[in-house]
Each structure stands twice: as structure tokens, then as C-alpha cells.
Design a protein around this motif. Structure first.
Motif, PDB file in Angstrom:
ATOM      1  N   SER A  89     -20.456  20.474 -30.687  1.00  0.00           N
ATOM      2  CA  SER A  89     -19.819  21.332 -31.693  1.00  0.00           C
ATOM      3  C   SER A  89     -19.191  22.523 -31.000  1.00  0.00           C
ATOM      4  O   SER A  89     -19.713  23.030 -30.010  1.00  0.00           O
ATOM      5  N   GLY A  90     -18.046  22.944 -31.532  1.00  0.00           N
ATOM      6  CA  GLY A  90     -17.391  24.122 -31.001  1.00  0.00           C
ATOM      7  C   GLY A  90     -17.569  25.295 -31.936  1.00  0.00           C
ATOM      8  O   GLY A  90     -18.473  25.315 -32.765  1.00  0.00           O
TER       9      GLY A  90
ATOM     10  N   ASN B  25     -23.219  29.447 -31.684  1.00  0.00           N
ATOM     11  CA  ASN B  25     -23.638  30.436 -30.684  1.00  0.00           C
ATOM     12  C   ASN B  25     -24.959  31.106 -31.047  1.00  0.00           C
ATOM     13  O   ASN B  25     -25.793  31.378 -30.184  1.00  0.00           O
TER      14      ASN B  25
ATOM     15  N   LEU C 254     -17.799  20.600 -26.007  1.00  0.00           N
ATOM     16  CA  LEU C 254     -16.916  21.369 -26.873  1.00  0.00           C
ATOM     17  C   LEU C 254     -15.537  20.725 -26.988  1.00  0.00           C
ATOM     18  O   LEU C 254     -15.043  20.105 -26.041  1.00  0.00           O
TER      19      LEU C 254
ATOM     20  N   ILE D 282     -11.303  20.690 -27.416  1.00  0.00           N
ATOM     21  CA  ILE D 282     -10.231  21.440 -26.736  1.00  0.00           C
ATOM     22  C   ILE D 282      -8.932  21.335 -27.553  1.00  0.00           C
ATOM     23  O   ILE D 282      -7.841  21.329 -26.991  1.00  0.00           O
TER      24      ILE D 282
ATOM     25  N   ASP E  76      -8.314  23.371 -30.609  1.00  0.00           N
ATOM     26  CA  ASP E  76      -8.100  24.474 -31.552  1.00  0.00           C
ATOM     27  C   ASP E  76      -6.856  25.258 -31.159  1.00  0.00           C
ATOM     28  O   ASP E  76      -6.834  25.969 -30.163  1.00  0.00           O
TER      29      ASP E  76
ATOM     30  N   ASP F 280     -12.908  27.902 -27.786  1.00  0.00           N
ATOM     31  CA  ASP F 280     -14.314  27.577 -28.026  1.00  0.00           C
ATOM     32  C   ASP F 280     -15.122  27.637 -26.742  1.00  0.00           C
ATOM     33  O   ASP F 280     -16.284  28.070 -26.738  1.00  0.00           O
ATOM     34  N   ILE F 281     -14.515  27.191 -25.647  1.00  0.00           N
ATOM     35  CA  ILE F 281     -15.198  27.221 -24.352  1.00  0.00           C
ATOM     36  C   ILE F 281     -15.464  28.657 -23.931  1.00  0.00           C
ATOM     37  O   ILE F 281     -16.569  29.005 -23.499  1.00  0.00           O
TER      38      ILE F 281
ATOM     39  N   ARG G 296     -18.344  30.208 -25.909  1.00  0.00           N
ATOM     40  CA  ARG G 296     -19.676  29.775 -25.492  1.00  0.00           C
ATOM     41  C   ARG G 296     -20.075  30.406 -24.156  1.00  0.00           C
ATOM     42  O   ARG G 296     -21.227  30.792 -23.951  1.00  0.00           O
TER      43      ARG G 296
ATOM     44  N   PRO H  85     -16.007  20.322 -21.515  1.00  0.00           N
ATOM     45  CA  PRO H  85     -14.944  20.000 -22.485  1.00  0.00           C
ATOM     46  C   PRO H  85     -14.998  18.516 -22.804  1.00  0.00           C
ATOM     47  O   PRO H  85     -15.237  17.687 -21.917  1.00  0.00           O
ATOM     48  N   CYS H  86     -14.793  18.155 -24.055  1.00  0.00           N
ATOM     49  CA  CYS H  86     -14.897  16.738 -24.428  1.00  0.00           C
ATOM     50  C   CYS H  86     -13.845  15.897 -23.723  1.00  0.00           C
ATOM     51  O   CYS H  86     -14.058  14.695 -23.501  1.00  0.00           O
TER      52      CYS H  86
ATOM     53  N   SER I 183     -14.450  20.861 -35.462  1.00  0.00           N
ATOM     54  CA  SER I 183     -15.269  21.199 -34.294  1.00  0.00           C
ATOM     55  C   SER I 183     -16.103  20.018 -33.807  1.00  0.00           C
ATOM     56  O   SER I 183     -16.286  19.837 -32.607  1.00  0.00           O
TER      57      SER I 183
END
Length: 468
Positions: free
Chosen positions: A7-8, A13, A30, A32, A34, A53-54, A57, A172-173, A341
């Protein structure tokens, strides 16, 4: 245990301490895709994957207050002041640098300067970069990626520079230097192109995605019904056209008009043509409250990756992500935006296949405490159903792509839900209802937390009991 969290976004968090308590090795996977906020400017001018998102985190993992403040800092919303502050940060005179060790300051500045040089080069062919609301962490990560030529490597270097716990990985996914966008096919046949446009569109677009006749969306479509879900052996029988490749009723997502006026004078970072919807600025948006004017015209049927023309593509997941999933003891579908996400991760064929094949791992869905624009009117069973159908379609297409599945598979397909989700944890006082009886019959265990939000200690206790 080895824990993988999918999940992003920022919602997950707050749960980081619970995940840290449970794991010897912790991996965050996460998306990539967005394209909203300041990331949209980086994509427009520099290109590359969306890293918001990266960065979010990474900042959450940093123990050093100075580094956390720097990479978590956003420039002002006022244009001239934002540009001035950026110049001060790059040349080392901004007050943000006060108290920094000189060697750390120069490491960070080196990559910010590299980003600045790239922006100056791009200025010749595109409109100037808009610095208002820009994230310094995003600009730093962009500089590292451009220098190293690898998204995976840039994340690892950033984690090491920031002295983050070496037991924690951020993956990253998709390991890529290119931009990947998603679209959502709605149940009425409409398509929304771009993640930000789906979840938090800019104000200029909200008026164009209002519900028909100002009514709330219904979930009476066949593929979102919770009636007649349970079949023999706790499985579900679904037609192939509802779960696999596009059917005739899905063909609407391939046709696009030329209603949007294109700007021929401005060049984007993307090569060649770019879908008109992706050219619309997503720099200024609000996380919209749920009201009738801002709902989707219809519920989302499925989410898919697209090329610049808006056509569906099937990218492969990061090999490092696959290896982590293969050796994991628990996989958590974490809180956050379900459609934008979580789904962008699990619709990657090799990732979905690895999750299904890891029969030793618990696969736990944490149900959000409230609705968002993407999931309004859905319930907990709908959440699970969408995950199951999306992953099943991804596995099917991945196997077909590898030519490892015979054509006789056409027709009715039996899906065993608990191969995809084994446990559901939900909040008794949350907005989203969960039909525990249906899930239990399907072989999925359910756990209720008597609260309206996930608290770290309570969640850690519940998750620990699942593995035990």
C-alpha cells in the motif's frame, strides 16, 4: 517474521510502529503511479516514475530530525517565494541547513544541484518548472535516480544516507525509469485516466466527474453483488469475461475523443504522443470530502495500467518485490486508497502469482476506517471481492503471456478466495461494514477491533495472534 506491507500513501505511515514490532525483516511495497500534486510537475518536466509515496515512507523511517525535516519540507504555495527558497536550498544558504553536518549537507546538495541542472536543461523545451508546493524529498530522490540510473538503487542510497534501519526495505512495485499511469474502468463504461484524476482530481476536473442526476452511485451491477457469492467448497464461480481480459462490454475504455484542447507549443517529458487527460495539471488539488457533487459517476469495475495512448498494458512487477513476497510469513494489504494505492501493486501478474503461490503466508486485509471517493458505498466483502477478482485476472493474463496456460481454460472459473486473502481485520466503529458470515463461509477469518481507528498496540497484538 518476514513481513511485507502493500500500500502507498500516508495512511499506512501511522501503522509503521506496529509493523516494526512484528518483524525481523520488514518490506514496504509501494506504487509508482500517483501523478498528483508536485509529482505531476516532475513527471511533466523530467519524466520518470512517480515517487511521492516512496518519499513519504522514507521520511517516516528517518530517525535524524534534520534529514527528516529537509526531505519532508514543501516549498511555499506562492510562486516567487517558492522559487527563491529553492535557490537558497540549492546554494546552501537556506535556514534548513542550519545544524547539518557539513558532509551530510554536501551529499544532499549534490543531488539537489543535479536536479536543478536537469530542470535548467528541460527549460529549453517545456514550460518552466512550477516550484510552488514542491517536495524537497521528491526533488532529492529525482536527482539520485537521474545520477544512478535506477529507481531501486536511488531508494537504497537514500535509505543509507538517512541512516534508516537496515532491516527495512522500501521496494517500488515496478523498478523503472519510465512513467507508468493507471486508468479506472467504471461500471457504466466510462474510463477515468490517471491516478490523481481517479482519487483526488484538480479543481478544474471535479465539475466534469459529477454523478449523473446528482445521485449517489449504486452497487447493483452483477460483479459487485454480495448475493450468491458462496459456491461449493467455499469457492466462487464467475464468468471468465468478468475476471480476465477485456470483454465486449469493456471495449469503451479504448475509444477516446478529441474534446480536450491540446497545447502544441509545450513539450512534455514523455516521448511522442500523450493522452490529453494526462496533460491536465494536477498540481493543485484537495483531498475532497465525500459529497454528491464529487462522487464518481459509477463504481469502479477495475483498474489497469495504460500507455500514453490510454491503451491497456501489462507491465511486470519488480523482481526484488517477488523475492520478498516468496519468502514472507505475512503479507498485509494495508490501509489506504484501495483502488489507487493497493490495486496498482496487486494487478501486476508476477506479483499476484507469487502471493497466491505462497501458501504458508497469512494474507491480511486491513479495512479502512472510512470511505473515500473511490470506494463510497462498498462494504468489506466488496473490498475482498475486488482484490480477489483483480489478482485472479492478473494471474490469468500473466500465465497466458508466458504461454503456460492452455486455451481450454475458457468458460467458468472457480476462484478460491482464501488463496488471495486469508484474514480480514476491521474496525467495529468504522464507516465500512463487514459481513463476517459471508467471509467466514468463504474460508476467510475475520477480526474486529472495537475502535474507529487502528491503534498501534492493538493492531500489533491482533496481527501477532494471526501468525501464532
Amino acid at each position: 517474521m518476514n513481513l511485507v506491507v502493500l500500500s502507498g500513501g500516508t495512511a499506512a505511515n501511522a501503522l509503521l510502529p506496529a509493523f516494526e514490532q512484528l518483524s525481523n525483516e520488514l518490506s514496504f511495497m509501494l506504487p509508482i503511479s500517483d501523478n498528483g500534486g508536485s509529482t505531476s510537475e516532475i513527471l511533466r518536466v523530467v519524466g520518470g516514475p512517480a515517487i511521492g509515496d516512496i518519499r513519504s515512507r522514507i521520511v517516516r523511517l528517518i530517525k535524524d530530525d534534520k534529514l527528516s525535516s529537509l526531505l519532508g519540507y514543501r516549498l511555499p504555495n506562492e510562486k516567487s517565494r517558492a522559487k527563491q527558497e529553492w535557490n537558497e536550498i540549492v546554494d546552501g544558504t537556506h535556514c534548513m541547513w542550519d545544524g547539518f553536518a557539513s558532509e551530510v549537507k554536501e551529499i544532499c546538495r549534490s543531488f539537489l544541484i543535479h536536479t536543478q541542472a536537469e530542470l535548467l536543461k528541460k527549460h529549453k523545451s517545456s514550460a518552466p518548472f512550477q516550484f510552488e508546493k514542491a517536495s524537497i524529498g521528491n526533488l532529492f530522490l529525482t536527482g539520485v535516480r537521474l545520477f544512478l540510473g535506477s529507481l531501486d538503487a536511488s531508494i537504497e542510497l537514500t535509505l543509507r544516507v538517512c541512516r534508516c534501519d537496515e532491516r527495512i526495505s522500501i521496494i517500488p512495485c515496478i523498478n523503472t525509469n519510465h512513467t507508468h499511469h493507471i486508468s479506472a474502468l467504471l461500471q457504466n463504461g466510462d474510463v477515468i485516466t490517471g491516478q490523481s484524476q481517479i482519487s483526488h482530481p484538480s479543481k478544474q476536473r471535479v465539475k466534469n466527474v459529477r454523478c449523473s442526476q446528482n445521485s449517489k452511485p449504486s452497487l447493483h451491477a452483477a460483479n459487485m453483488s454480495t448475493e450468491s457469492l458462496v459456491g461449493p467448497d467455499a469457492s466462487v464461480h464467475l464468468k471468465e469475461q468478468d475476471n480476465f481480459e477485456s470483454s465486449p462490454e469493456d471495449e469503451g475504455y479504448q475509444g477516446y475523443g478529441d474534446d480536450e484542447e491540446e497545447d502544441d507549443e509545450e513539450e512534455y517529458a514523455y516521448p511522442g504522443y500523450i493522452h490529453p487527460e494526462l496533460k491536465l495539471s494536477q498540481l493543485h488539488f484537495d483531498k475532497l470530502d465525500i459529497n454528491e457533487d464529487q462522487l464518481l459517476p459509477a463504481p469502479i469495475k477495475r483498474v489497469f495500467y495504460i500507455n500514453p495512448y490510454g491503451e491497456e498494458v501489462l507491465p511486470q512487477g519488480n523482481n526484488r518485490a517477488v523475492n520478498k513476497l516468496r519468502s514472507s510469513d505475512m503479507i498485509i494489504y494495508s490501509v489506504g486508497s484501495l483502488m489507487t494505492s493497493l490495486l496498482p501493486i496487486i494487478i501486476l501478474g508476477n506479483i499476484a502469482e507469487t502471493i497466491v503461490e505462497n501458501e504458508q503466508a497469512r494474507k491480511v486485509l486491513l479495512v479502512n476506517n472510512k470511505y473515500d471517493r473511490e470506494t463510497f458505498a462498498m462494504n468489506g466483502v466488496h473490498f475482498v471481492q475486488l482484490i480477489v477478482e483483480s489478482m485472479n485476472r492478473a494471474v490469468h493474463n500473466y500465465k497466458r503471456k508466458k504461454k503456460s496456460q492452455k486455451s481450454e481454460s475458457a468458460g467458468a472459473n472457480t476462484i478460491v478466495w482464501n488463496k488471495f486473502v486469508t484474514d480480514v481485520v476491521y474496525l467495529k466503529k468504522g464507516e465500512i461494514p463487514v459481513d463476517t458470515n459471508t467471509l467466514n463461509i468463504l474460508g476467510i477469518r475475520t477480526y474486529a477491533i472495537d475502535s474507529d481507528c487502528f491503534e498501534v498496540e492493538t493492531l500489533a497484538k491482533v496481527l501477532n495472534s494471526l501468525k501464532a
